[in-house]
Every structure is written in structure tokens, then in C-alpha cells.
Design an enzyme around this catalytic site. Structure first.
Site, PDB file in Angstrom:
ATOM      1  N   ILE A  19       6.961   6.573  17.384  1.00  0.00           N
ATOM      2  CA  ILE A  19       6.701   7.329  16.144  1.00  0.00           C
ATOM      3  C   ILE A  19       5.434   8.194  16.257  1.00  0.00           C
ATOM      4  CG2 ILE A  19       6.441   7.180  13.627  1.00  0.00           C
ATOM      5  CD1 ILE A  19       9.010   5.800  14.392  1.00  0.00           C
ATOM      6  N   ARG A  71      -4.167   9.775   3.857  1.00  0.00           N
ATOM      7  CA  ARG A  71      -2.983  10.519   4.259  1.00  0.00           C
ATOM      8  C   ARG A  71      -2.085  10.816   3.049  1.00  0.00           C
ATOM      9  NH1 ARG A  71      -0.871  13.714   7.810  1.00  0.00           N
ATOM     10  NH2 ARG A  71       1.365  13.502   7.949  1.00  0.00           N
ATOM     11  N   ASP A 117       3.567   0.445  12.184  1.00  0.00           N
ATOM     12  CA  ASP A 117       2.352  -0.117  11.568  1.00  0.00           C
ATOM     13  C   ASP A 117       2.119  -1.572  11.969  1.00  0.00           C
ATOM     14  OD1 ASP A 117       1.840   2.267  10.372  1.00  0.00           O
ATOM     15  OD2 ASP A 117       2.323   1.648   8.330  1.00  0.00           O
ATOM     16  N   CYS A 147      -5.491   7.864   8.921  1.00  0.00           N
ATOM     17  CA  CYS A 147      -5.706   7.407  10.293  1.00  0.00           C
ATOM     18  C   CYS A 147      -5.355   8.499  11.289  1.00  0.00           C
ATOM     19  CB  CYS A 147      -4.837   6.187  10.578  1.00  0.00           C
ATOM     20  SG  CYS A 147      -5.395   4.721   9.713  1.00  0.00           S
ATOM     21  N   ASP A 207       5.388  19.630   8.051  1.00  0.00           N
ATOM     22  CA  ASP A 207       6.406  20.689   7.949  1.00  0.00           C
ATOM     23  C   ASP A 207       7.654  20.227   7.189  1.00  0.00           C
ATOM     24  OD1 ASP A 207       6.479  19.120  10.485  1.00  0.00           O
ATOM     25  OD2 ASP A 207       8.427  20.073  10.699  1.00  0.00           O
ATOM     26  N   ARG A 210      -0.154  14.870  12.895  1.00  0.00           N
ATOM     27  CA  ARG A 210       0.720  14.386  11.819  1.00  0.00           C
ATOM     28  C   ARG A 210       1.088  15.576  10.932  1.00  0.00           C
ATOM     29  NH1 ARG A 210      -1.758   8.716   9.669  1.00  0.00           N
ATOM     30  NH2 ARG A 210       0.324   8.457   8.786  1.00  0.00           N
ATOM     31  N   LYS A 240       0.827  -1.214   0.000  1.00  0.00           N
ATOM     32  CA  LYS A 240       0.000   0.000   0.000  1.00  0.00           C
ATOM     33  C   LYS A 240       0.859   1.260   0.000  1.00  0.00           C
ATOM     34  CE  LYS A 240      -2.522   2.519   3.608  1.00  0.00           C
ATOM     35  NZ  LYS A 240      -1.379   3.276   4.089  1.00  0.00           N
TER      36      LYS A 240
HETATM   37  C1  UD1 Z   1       4.036   6.743   6.681  1.00  0.00           C
HETATM   38  C2  UD1 Z   1       3.100   5.591   6.393  1.00  0.00           C
HETATM   39  C3  UD1 Z   1       2.458   5.104   7.684  1.00  0.00           C
HETATM   40  C4  UD1 Z   1       3.515   4.764   8.710  1.00  0.00           C
HETATM   41  C5  UD1 Z   1       4.517   5.909   8.879  1.00  0.00           C
HETATM   42  C6  UD1 Z   1       5.703   5.539   9.758  1.00  0.00           C
HETATM   43  C7  UD1 Z   1       2.338   6.113   4.172  1.00  0.00           C
HETATM   44  C8  UD1 Z   1       1.234   6.588   3.319  1.00  0.00           C
HETATM   45  N1  UD1 Z   1       2.074   6.071   5.477  1.00  0.00           N
HETATM   46  O1  UD1 Z   1       3.244   7.794   7.234  1.00  0.00           O
HETATM   47  O2  UD1 Z   1       1.692   3.944   7.366  1.00  0.00           O
HETATM   48  O3  UD1 Z   1       2.901   4.542   9.968  1.00  0.00           O
HETATM   49  O4  UD1 Z   1       5.040   6.303   7.599  1.00  0.00           O
HETATM   50  O5  UD1 Z   1       6.356   4.427   9.252  1.00  0.00           O
HETATM   51  O6  UD1 Z   1       3.405   5.733   3.719  1.00  0.00           O
HETATM   52  N2  UD1 Z   1       6.569  14.142  11.049  1.00  0.00           N
HETATM   53  C9  UD1 Z   1       6.776  15.481  11.313  1.00  0.00           C
HETATM   54  N3  UD1 Z   1       6.778  16.357  10.261  1.00  0.00           N
HETATM   55  C10 UD1 Z   1       6.598  15.954   8.970  1.00  0.00           C
HETATM   56  C11 UD1 Z   1       6.393  14.593   8.710  1.00  0.00           C
HETATM   57  C12 UD1 Z   1       6.380  13.705   9.778  1.00  0.00           C
HETATM   58  O7  UD1 Z   1       6.941  15.878  12.457  1.00  0.00           O
HETATM   59  O8  UD1 Z   1       6.605  16.796   8.076  1.00  0.00           O
HETATM   60  C13 UD1 Z   1       6.590  13.166  12.153  1.00  0.00           C
HETATM   61  C14 UD1 Z   1       5.268  12.407  12.320  1.00  0.00           C
HETATM   62  O9  UD1 Z   1       4.343  13.111  13.092  1.00  0.00           O
HETATM   63  C15 UD1 Z   1       5.746  11.114  12.974  1.00  0.00           C
HETATM   64  C16 UD1 Z   1       7.115  10.886  12.332  1.00  0.00           C
HETATM   65  O10 UD1 Z   1       7.546  12.161  11.843  1.00  0.00           O
HETATM   66  O11 UD1 Z   1       5.919  11.316  14.346  1.00  0.00           O
HETATM   67  C17 UD1 Z   1       7.136   9.898  11.215  1.00  0.00           C
HETATM   68  O12 UD1 Z   1       6.113  10.195  10.291  1.00  0.00           O
HETATM   69  P1  UD1 Z   1       6.212   9.816   8.749  1.00  0.00           P
HETATM   70  O13 UD1 Z   1       7.288   8.810   8.551  1.00  0.00           O
HETATM   71  O14 UD1 Z   1       6.238  11.066   7.959  1.00  0.00           O
HETATM   72  O15 UD1 Z   1       4.823   9.109   8.536  1.00  0.00           O
HETATM   73  P2  UD1 Z   1       3.840   9.270   7.312  1.00  0.00           P
HETATM   74  O16 UD1 Z   1       4.602   9.560   6.056  1.00  0.00           O
HETATM   75  O17 UD1 Z   1       2.698  10.151   7.697  1.00  0.00           O
END
Ligand code: UD1
Length: 430
Positions: A327, A93, A305, A117, A125, A122, A22
Site C-alpha cells: 500500500i 492526514r 496499519d 504520517c 488525485d 500520498r 480513529k
Molecule cells: C487511510 C488511513 C490510513 C491507512 C490507509 C490504508 C485514514 C485517516 N487513514 O489513509 O491509516 O494506512 O487508509 O488503509 O483513514 N492513493 C492514490 N491517490 C489517492 C488516494 C490514495 O494514489 O487519491 C494511494 C495511496 O498513495 C496509497 C493507496 O492509494 O498507496 C491507499 O491509500 P488510501 O487508502 O487512500 O489511504 P489514506 O486514505 O491516505
């Protein structure tokens, strides 16, 4: 509202084939925009997040042809729009990948703040940090994010946090920027590498994906390709856990065992036998599970996950286990539901202490999110009596033919949409 009714307490046995990933699919589908050509994408999972991504592409003007259930031909030559409709972007997302892809090809994009979710705040930035370093301006108005750039120029970016989404958006937005982009402190997940491989097949020059540092040399033009998506690590892990929690014996086919190593290691610690083959793993559980400690971390650490699923195993394991979620802040909601089934769990901050019980008792529970929903179904399959899991719309976002695959392993699980159907199921299973 659809729900699953489950009657468990029987070991799952047999073989199950894993679908495409996915989290790779939802990055690769927007990436077809960059090709401005015809791409054939194979091994796409038949799940609602993929359906939404295809719908967005179609609204933007792509010509889409289904070749079979898991293969689509996508022609993005003549796209007409750069705005992703609000109602579609809110459904998942990953709609944030359309920002990077559209910005890269057209110099502008508008997408609503992404949905998906609810795992706590989330932010995006780090995504905006890349766009801005490459020369784009962003604004947020009424929940819509707009990014715009006259031209994109390569830059050196150090992510403050390891983020899958920002790393993938970094690649999407840099592939056609002028000059070289260096992304540091990148996520190393298998789907990051899969997106890089897809982009390179389309003529991009992306190196280092799967390590901390990714270098992207901008190319002027890209082209179409035929690409097959990697197997879903989390779907595979979920069936591994289902075998473990039910005391079963399951061969999980079409997987990359290397991607499963963090999950395999924890299951072995819990007393499960995991045999690895070239593209399959066999999970055999005998006797009582044993307690262990789990901390979620970016890849190659234990995946967040897979946190709720291992929670189910540990709630049935002998002794005291702990789970530390590092995370997402809000990923323990399923534990309240599991407690309704008799689990003994105490949560403090981002840590859960679990005293294993010998068995769960059947209950009516509600899926708080995608992975937690799957975990509650697994708990139901491990439990005698009738468990009802409400709000399964989440589960359908990420698991292809979930109940069908579980039924092929001997699981008794049905999708129903009314109380009358629940009564019918109860009569049927006695
Ligand atoms: C992706 C996955 C999700 C998985 C997650 C962590 C997809 C569509 N979703 O989500 O299934 O649970 O990776 O493996 O691939 N963060 C920030 N700023 C940002 C981006 C992220 O602070 O700009 C933080 C988030 O709040 C979180 C951490 O970084 O605490 C990791 O998030 P991230 O790896 O970005 O998760 P997603 O891409 O949302």
C-alpha cells in the site's frame, strides 16, 4: 520532547478495553457538517487527531459541548467558515474529509495539503476525481487546495486505486448531490461502513458500503443523530500483538472480532492462540513464535496499519519470514530502529526478509510514525533492559491512554520529557 521509557521482558497479562476507531472518527466528525443540526457522537477516542478535528469544527463555527471524555455534542447549524486553517489541516492526514463535507454543504472549501504520517507520497488525485465528476473545480495554490461548485450532480466514478480516503470523500461529497452517484472499486474497510451508517442515520441514502460498489442517492436535506463509533481495529490488533510479542495472555474487550480476522489469522500462523468471543478476543502466547509470510492489502486483506506491529512478532519468530508492503512505499523505516535492538532484517524494495532472533536488546530508538511508534514500544515491552522511544507525539495521534492501558496489563512504561526523568526511571526500576 516527550518520550516513553520502557523496561520489558515480562509477559503482559489482564484485560484491556479498546476505544473508538480513529479512522472512523476523523471521517464522521467532518460529516456532522452535513447534518446542519445537532449530532451526538459517542465512543470518540481521546486522541490528538480527534482533538484537531473538533478544533477545526469549532473554528468553522460549530458549537461543541463535551458530554464526557468520549462523547461530544456538535451543533453545525450555524457554520460561518469554509476555510480550514493551514496549521490545523497540516496536523493530520484526515483533514481532506473537510473538503468533501464543506463542498457538499456550501459548494466550496479550502484546506491545506493534508499532513499526517510520512509513509511516502500520498496523492489525493482520486479525491479530486470524485469532486470533479460531481461538477466541482479544484485548484492548488501555495499548498492550499480549493474546491468550488455551483451545484453538484450525481455521477458514475470508477476509482483507479482502492483508496479509503477517496471512498469516504466520495460519499461525503455525493450525499446531497442531485441524482444518483455510483462509486466503483471502493475501499471496504470497517470505517468506510461506519461513515455510511452515520450518514444514513442523518438522513442520507447510501447503499453498498463494505462492498466494491457504493450507490448514493442524493437527498435535499440531512439532520442530526446520536451515533456511536465502532471499536478501533488497529488499536485492538496492536494489543493482540503486544500480548503475542511478550508471551502474554490478554483479553481484549470492546472489539468486533470479524474486523480482526486478517490479524487473527496471521497471529495463529505465528503460533499464537486467539479465542474469539462476541465482543472480545483473548490472545495467549506460549513458547517460541513461528515464522510466516505477510502481505498488506486493502480490507479484508492484512492491514498496512498493522504491518510494523507484526514485524516485531516476526523478528522474534523462529525461522525466516517475509513482509510485502503493497500500500505505502515508505513504511519500512521502523526496521532500521528494530535493527538497533538486534533484529535481523533485509529490505529490498517493498519486501522485507526477516531472520527471527531469540530476543531483542534494549536500545534508544525513535518513532518514525504512528503505528511504527507503537510497534517499537511493543518491542521494548518484549525486551529486558531499558528501551527509550523518542518522538512519541506520533503515537498520541492514534492511541488513547496508550501507556496507561499497557501499565494496566503489567507493562512498565512511563512518559517522560527530560533526561533527568529518564535517570529517575532508571533508578526506580533498578
Ligand atoms: C487511510 C488511513 C490510513 C491507512 C490507509 C490504508 C485514514 C485517516 N487513514 O489513509 O491509516 O494506512 O487508509 O488503509 O483513514 N492513493 C492514490 N491517490 C489517492 C488516494 C490514495 O494514489 O487519491 C494511494 C495511496 O498513495 C496509497 C493507496 O492509494 O498507496 C491507499 O491509500 P488510501 O487508502 O487512500 O489511504 P489514506 O486514505 O491516505
Amino acid at each position: 520532547m516527550e518520550k516513553f521509557v520502557i523496561t520489558g521482558g515480562k509477559p503482559l497479562r489482564g484485560e484491556v478495553t479498546i476505544s473508538g476507531a480513529k479512522n472512523a472518527a476523523v471521517g464522521i466528525l467532518p460529516a456532522t457538517i452535513l447534518a446542519a443540526d445537532v449530532c451526538v457522537v459517542e465512543n470518540l477516542p481521546d486522541i490528538s487527531d480527534v482533538a484537531v478535528s473538533l478544533k477545526i469544527l469549532s473554528v468553522l463555527g460549530a458549537q461543541i459541548r463535551m458530554l464526557d471524555r468520549n462523547t461530544y455534542e456538535i451543533d453545525t447549524t450555524h457554520l460561518t467558515g469554509t476555510n480550514v486553517p493551514d496549521d490545523l489541516s497540516r496536523q493530520m492526514r484526515a483533514s481532506y474529509y473537510f473538503l468533501g463535507a464543506l463542498l457538499s454543504r456550501f459548494g466550496k472549501a479550502q484546506v491545506a495539503m493534508p499532513g499526517g504520517c510520512n509513509l511516502g507520497p500520498r496523492p489525493i488525485d482520486q479525491h479530486l476525481k470524485v469532486f470533479s465528476a460531481l461538477g466541482a473545480e479544484d485548484s492548488v495554490d501555495y499548498g492550499m487546495i480549493t474546491v468550488r461548485a455551483k451545484e453538484l450532480n450525481g455521477a458514475h466514478i470508477f476509482f483507479d486505486k482502492v483508496s479509503v480516503g477517496a471512498t469516504m470523500n466520495g460519499m461525503l461529497s455525493a450525499v446531497m448531490a442531485k441524482g444518483q452517484t455510483i462509486l466503483e472499486n471502493c475501499a471496504k474497510e470497517p470505517h468506510v461502513v461506519d461513515l455510511a451508517n452515520f450518514l444514513n442515520m442523518c438522513g442520507a441514502d447510501v447503499r453498498g458500503a463494505g462492498t466494491d460498489v457504493i450507490k448514493v442517492r442524493g437527498v435535499e436535506k440531512m439532520h442530526g443523530c446520536t451515533y456511536s463509533i465502532i471499536p478501533d481495529q488497529i488499536e485492538a490488533g496492536s494489543y493482540m500483538v503486544a500480548a503475542a510479542a511478550t508471551g502474554g495472555d490478554v483479553l481484549i474487550k470492546n472489539v468486533t472480532p470479524k474486523h480482526l480476522e486478517p490479524i487473527t489469522a496471521k497471529l495463529r500462523r505465528a503460533g499464537i492462540t486467539v479465542e474469539e468471543f462476541d465482543d472480545a478476543v483473548r490472545v495467549v502466547a506460549k513458547g517460541r513464535l513461528t515464522s510466516t509470510q505477510v502481505k498488506t492489502l486493502p480490507y479484508p486483506g492484512y492491514p498496512t496499519d498493522m504491518q510494523p506491529q507484526i514485524g516485531v512478532v516476526l523478528a522474534l519468530a523462529k525461522g525466516t519470514s517475509t513482509i510485502t508492503e503493497s500500500i505505502f512505499e515508505n513504511r519500512f523505516k521502523y526496521l532500521d530502529e528494530l535493527a538497533r535492538m538486534g533484529a535481523n532484517i533485509k529490505v529490498e524494495g517493498n519486501s522485507a526478509t526477516i531472520e527471527g532472533v531469540e530476543k531483542f536488546t534494549a536500545a534508544r530508538v525513535s518513532a518514525p510514525d504512528l503505528r511504527a511508534g507503537a510497534a517499537l514500544c511493543i518491542a521494548g515491552l518484549a525486551t529486558e533492559g531499558i528501551t527509550i522511544v523518542d518522538d512519541i507525539v506520533y503515537i498520541q495521534r492514534g492511541y488513547e491512554r496508550f501507556e496507561e492501558k499497557l501499565r494496566s496489563l503489567g507493562g512498565i512504561i512511563e512518559k517522560v520529557s527530560s533526561e533527568k526523568e529518564i535517570q529517575k526511571f532508571k533508578l526506580k526500576v533498578g
